[in-house]
Design an enzyme around this catalytic site. Structure first.
Site, mmCIF file in Angstrom:
data_model
loop_
_atom_site.group_PDB
_atom_site.id
_atom_site.type_symbol
_atom_site.label_atom_id
_atom_site.label_comp_id
_atom_site.label_asym_id
_atom_site.label_seq_id
_atom_site.Cartn_x
_atom_site.Cartn_y
_atom_site.Cartn_z
ATOM 1 N N ASP A 542 29.107 -11.202 -7.438
ATOM 2 C CA ASP A 542 29.489 -11.638 -6.198
ATOM 3 C C ASP A 542 31.154 -11.717 -6.037
ATOM 4 O O ASP A 542 31.641 -11.391 -6.863
ATOM 5 C CB ASP A 542 29.063 -12.792 -5.818
ATOM 6 C CG ASP A 542 28.971 -13.336 -4.309
ATOM 7 O OD1 ASP A 542 29.184 -12.327 -3.385
ATOM 8 O OD2 ASP A 542 28.760 -14.307 -3.788
ATOM 9 N N GLU A 545 35.057 -7.651 -4.096
ATOM 10 C CA GLU A 545 35.617 -6.905 -3.081
ATOM 11 C C GLU A 545 36.962 -6.377 -3.500
ATOM 12 O O GLU A 545 37.535 -5.397 -3.392
ATOM 13 C CB GLU A 545 35.511 -7.289 -1.721
ATOM 14 C CG GLU A 545 34.225 -7.467 -0.768
ATOM 15 C CD GLU A 545 33.558 -8.614 -1.311
ATOM 16 O OE1 GLU A 545 34.076 -9.496 -1.975
ATOM 17 O OE2 GLU A 545 32.190 -8.655 -1.399
ATOM 18 N N ASP A 619 26.917 -12.450 4.108
ATOM 19 C CA ASP A 619 26.675 -13.876 4.497
ATOM 20 C C ASP A 619 26.210 -13.931 5.998
ATOM 21 O O ASP A 619 27.386 -13.837 6.712
ATOM 22 C CB ASP A 619 28.037 -14.781 4.344
ATOM 23 C CG ASP A 619 28.011 -14.755 2.739
ATOM 24 O OD1 ASP A 619 27.117 -14.705 2.119
ATOM 25 O OD2 ASP A 619 29.109 -15.195 2.627
#
Ligand code: NAG
Ligand code: NAG
Ligand code: NAG
Length: 960
Positions: A542, A545, A619
């Site tokens: 996760d 980025e 999300d």
């Protein structure tokens, strides 16, 4: 996730903000001020200004780029030469260009800048950054498909000032390259489908020294964003000055373009230059942790695939922009009335797209189709196909931030069994770790991780844990120590270890561009290092980025430095997949002699991620709108070559009511990646906790997914060999039907003919399903017939019903016995559902293997073709034998077909009571009973063959 902000991290983050003197209160919608609009991005503004200039000047505009004819060479399928850019000061700059014609049928255009290639430039601020334009994106993205076309040849009849190259299958393609001004037209069968630099927006910001000017500047150019740029209190030092690249790509006669995820928007992309229903900003691709993202927006999200398909009746073409820097795409649709090309069958619209990136080279692939399947295949030859996942990974995943103890996990596991709801995987978010240090377990809440995993393994269930690229900066944490002592962390612009804020507070980031980091990352996953992990543990990457809470736009500064002295600016969009790549290798080799298919979920992605991972849409929120947008988002990912996609079922933030939650499960079973997830602040919502009738509604939906797993796995297999999406939009299945091109709220599962239209609005008890063709479609559950091409059909959709039809003409494999997990269905018999088409025929396929190892690469699988012709259902082998075939077939010898259901059979079958069954190798034919069930009204009759008991791995015939 892990969403962006937990209470505790918020506290940390807020205290940090207090320190620097500005407080941001978490709101309910995206904070626009955290992310740039085009006007706030220097290179976006500059490239748009160029487009405005060109448009204002109209026909008097001429691109300042021309090919130097004397430099052109054509050899081995490749045209090389020098493109000359003439600057406003009348300087002539040399830009080497290569146009490659590839055996796969695509063409590739690369433009670089000679001065930077030779390192003949000066870098400011004593920065050590690489002088070249980044040319290694392909290292992370391309897998093959680069063989030059053997048959590509110059067309000798080209007029002066033009070069023409014929290439592609049957030499049907032609590239017409105009030298001055430079322009390329790509033709198929003599018609132009793609034009490069037709609008003259080619732009390569050449290197220039920073000259301090007093008073007027002579160039007349706006230099305000050339040398540094500030946003949100961060200043980007830009040691190489302006260096963006851009080009326009026109699709003449095309009114729809699809792709370029990730955006929360419709499948058919909108115009981006304002006007009613259009966007004001270009579609942006700059992988970011966008908190509470907004819908119907071109704003960037977590992942980026700069691959676009343009579609019109009977033709699909595409482009792939291979650049890892921040990228924006403008889209404008113009009436094509003045178009001299006047294509037959084309729409009256030209779609003009304008692509630009902050750094790197121009590296563009052009695909000429003509079908969407061919585009998927050719694109996949370049970037790789979807990895065939382990079988458990396509079943149901139960996640929550967080399951708080190992006992909690065991309790959830037991409750699923108690309520007879199947699931395969339970997930642990962030808080299983000891103080947010990855590769550790919280000693108080997870004292016995092995016992927990062993318990899960009793039902062959798996555990997935979160491991992120930010490493807590703490002396007594061995991972942090090793990261720094080995020098494997990303550096700041001054060459020191970059320190930023993320979940653990002060953190450092592993730089997976470094081969030594790749090796080290592998070592961390070994059983002796990641203690307490067993072989049924898999990984969730996760925040890759990367998300940096105190960084510009919640990510790293662009002038950070990675291995190879590349700026973060150069590599930002591939950063996420370098971590996934290293994790993939780690999971592959966790233990010597135990090579299994990795499973990784990634939030950030780029083209090529499909080879290694699944993705989810980050999300989202528990609202009907978020449920609705998940369908176009998942469909878009599929046509962009990364179909193993899903959205958090139930919505990550906030609490869904029971109706929304049930409808979300009914939709979620159509996501290739099917996982429920919830934020730490939400109420527990495991399906068994929901009161009746919704518990049953949700259980039934999950069971339908399990029943159809054979069809899903077969669709995954197809994606893994030819790149076709696992769930497909209307245009992909019916490329001739213009009415269906923009439809993005219903979907087809693989080749099965299953057409689902999930209900995504509140209080809705019927739905309209659009049917393109004249075949009969049957309701999956009661065989109600719908027929009529080119129109919508109203289908009942009470709360307990999933609108689902089967097109006539298919054989669908399923397994009807409910089990606790998909692995426990391994030896279960199959049921085949047949729907006949207008000619009374049906086709289908089944792919099955051990679902875990790579033995399938050596023949260890079953691949069958089912056909119904002239009242005979047959099963033929589609496989190729290998060293593992016999062994695998032996394990499957007892697995049979237990039932065949024929929907809408010939009336004459009413009088039959048996069918003849002939299995290969059997001495005699046998008979099975046939039962005919007559239905009245709009419901089709059906017939059932009981216990034909033919081997699933064998060839056989059933004669009706
Ligand atoms: C990971 O990256 C390496 C180096 O670029 C590449 O050779 C390898 O194929 C990648 N792995 C996967 C699974 O794509
Ligand atoms: C250069 O000139 C342009 C056009 O006159 C002006 O807009 C811009 O602000 C000037 N830039 C600098 C750095 O002086
Ligand atoms: C589209 O393709 C179909 C099937 O190949 C063909 O019958 C039809 O004529 C084509 N239509 C156009 C407009 O090219």
């Amino acid at each position: 996730m892990a969403g962006s902000r937990p209470v505790s991290a918020w506290t940390l983050f807020l205290s940090l903000l207090v320190l620097i003197g500005c407080i941001v209160v978490p709101g309910l919608t995206v904070k626009h001020e955290n992310f740039k609009t085009c006007a706030q991005s220097g290179f976006c503004k500059r490239n748009r200004a160029l487009a405005d200039d060109a448009s204002a000047q109209g026909t008097s505009w001429s691109s300042p780029y021309e090919l130097d004819s004397s430099t052109l060479q054509f050899k081995d399928g490749q045209l090389t030469g020098i493109l000359i850019k003439t600057t406003t000061a009348n300087e002539k700059l040399r830009l080497p260009i290569t146009v490659s014609f590839l055996e796969s049928g695509s063409a590739r255009v690369i433009v670089d800048e000679e001065k930077r290639m030779k390192g003949d430039i000066e870098i400011r601020h004593n920065s050590k950054v690489n002088k070249k334009r980044y040319d290694e994106t392909e290292k992370w993205v391309l897998m093959g498909g680069l063989e030059a076309s053997k048959s590509a040849a110059l067309n000798a009849e080209a007029e002066a000032g033009f070069t023409k190259v014929q290439y592609g299958p049957g030499d049907k393609f032609q590239a017409i390259i105009r030298h001055a001004p430079f322009e390329v037209e790509f033709q198929r069968d003599g018609q132009t489908h793609v034009q490069l630099n037709h609008q003259g927006l080619l732009n390569m910001e050449h290197w220039r020294p920073k000259v301090d000017k007093e008073g007027d500047n002579d160039s007349g150019e706006d230099e305000s964003t050339w040398w540094e740029e500030s946003f949100g209190g961060n200043t980007d030092s830009k040691p190489r000055g302006p260096e963006s690249v851009g080009i326009d790509v026109t699709f003449p006669g095309y009114s729809h373009v699809f792709g370029i995820p990730e955006h929360a928007d419709s499948l058919s992309l909108r115009e981006t230059r304002g006007g009613p229903g259009n966007h004001e900003n270009p579609y942006r691709m700059y992988n970011s942790d966008v908190f509470e993202y907004e819908l119907n927006s071109p704003m960037t999200l977590y992942g980026a695939i700069p691959f676009m398909q343009a579609h019109r009746k009977n033709s699909t073409v595409g482009v792939f922009w291979l650049n890892a820097a921040e990228t924006w795409v403008d889209i404008v649709k113009k009436p094509a009335s003045s178009n001299p090309l006047s294509l037959s069958g084309s729409s009256k619209t030209n779609t003009q797209t304008h692509w630009f990136s902050e750094a790197g080279r121009i590296d563009l692939f052009v695909f000429l189709g003509p079908s969407p399947q061919e585009i998927s295949k050719t694109y996949g030859q370049l970037t790789g196909y979807t990895q065939l996942p382990q079988h458990f990974a396509i079943a149901y995943h139960q996640c929550r931030w967080n399951y708080i103890t190992d006992e909690d996990v065991k309790d959830v596991d037991a409750k699923f069994d108690k309520y007879q709801i199947p699931y395969d995987v339970i997930w642990l978010d962030l808080d299983y770790t000891d103080d947010r240090k990855y590769f550790t377990w919280d000693p108080l809440t997870f004292p016995n991780p092995k016992g927990m995993q062993e318990k899960l393994d009793e039902s062959e269930r798996k555990l997935v844990v979160l491991i992120d690229p930010h490493i807590k900066n703490k002396d007594d944490y061995y991972v942090s120590k090793e990261l720094n002592s080995k020098g494997l962390a990303v550096q700041n612009k001054d060459g020191d270890v970059y320190d930023g804020w993320c979940w653990p507070g002060s953190s450092h980031w592993v730089d997976c561009f470094n081969p030594a980091a790749f090796t080290w990352w592998n070592s961390l996953h070994k059983y002796d290092k990641f203690q307490g992990s067993l072989s049924n543990l898999f990984i969730w990457n996760d925040m890759n980025e990367p998300s940096v809470f105190n960084g510009p736009e919640t990510t790293m500064p662009k002038d950070n430095i990675h291995y190879g002295d590349w700026e973060h600016r150069d590599i930002h969009n591939v950063n996420g997949i370098t971590l996934v790549n290293a994790t993939y290798q780690a999971l592959l080799e966790r233990k010597k002699g135990e090579v299994r298919r990795p499973f990784i979920l990634t939030r950030s992605y780029y083209a090529g991620a499909q080879r290694m991972s699944a993705m989810w849409t980050g999300d989202n929120q528990a609202t009907w709108d978020h449920l609705a947008i998940s369908l176009p988002m998942v469909l878009t990912n599929g046509i962009a070559g990364f179909p193993f996609a899903g959205a958090d079922v139930g919505g990550f933030f906030h609490n869904p009511d029971k109706e929304l939650l049930s409808r979300w499960y009914q939709a979620g079973i159509w996501y290739p990646f099917f996982r429920a997830h919830a934020h730490i602040d939400t109420r527990r919502r495991e399906p068994y906790l929901i009161s009746e009738p919704h518990r049953t509604i949700i259980s039934q939906a999950i069971r339908l997914r399990y029943q159809l797993l054979p069809a899903w796995y077969t669709a995954f297999h197809e994606a893994s060999i030819n790149g076709t999406p696992i769930v497909r939009p209307q245009y992909y299945e019916f490329p001739d039907d213009e009415e269906g091109f923009a439809i993005d709220d219903q979907l087809y599962l693989g080749n099965t003919g299953l057409l689902a239209k999930p209900v995504v609005t509140e209080n809705t008890f019927t739905t309209d399903i659009y049917i393109s063709d004249g075949e009969k479609y049957y309701d999956y559950f009661d065989y109600t017939v719908y027929q009529g091409a080119g129109k919508k059909h109203t289908v009942p959709a009470p709360e307990d019903k999933i609108p689902l039809l089967i097109q006539g003409g298919h054989v669908i494999p399923r397994r009807d016995r409910p089990r606790r997990s998909s692995a426990l269905m391994r030896w279960d018999p199959y049921t085949l559902i047949l729907t006949l088409n207008k000619n009374g025929e049906a086709d289908g396929t089944l792919y099955v293997d051990d679902g875990e190892t790579f033995d399938y690469e050596r023949g260890g699988y079953i691949h069958r073709q089912f056909q119904f012709r002239d009242s005979i259902l047959s099963s033929e082998d589609l496989g190729t034998k290998g060293p593992k075939t016999a062994e695998y077939l032996k394990t499957m010898a007892g697995v049979t077909v237990e039932r065949v259901v024929v929907v809408d059979p010939p009336k004459a079958w009413k009088d039959k009571s048996t069918v003849t069954v002939i299995e290969d190798g059997a001495k005699t034919a046998s008979t099975s009973s046939l039962e005919y069930f007559e239905q009245q009204g709009s419901k089709a009759s059906y017939a059932v063959v009981k216990s034909p008991n033919v081997g699933i791995g064998k060839s056989w015939r059933i004669e009706f």
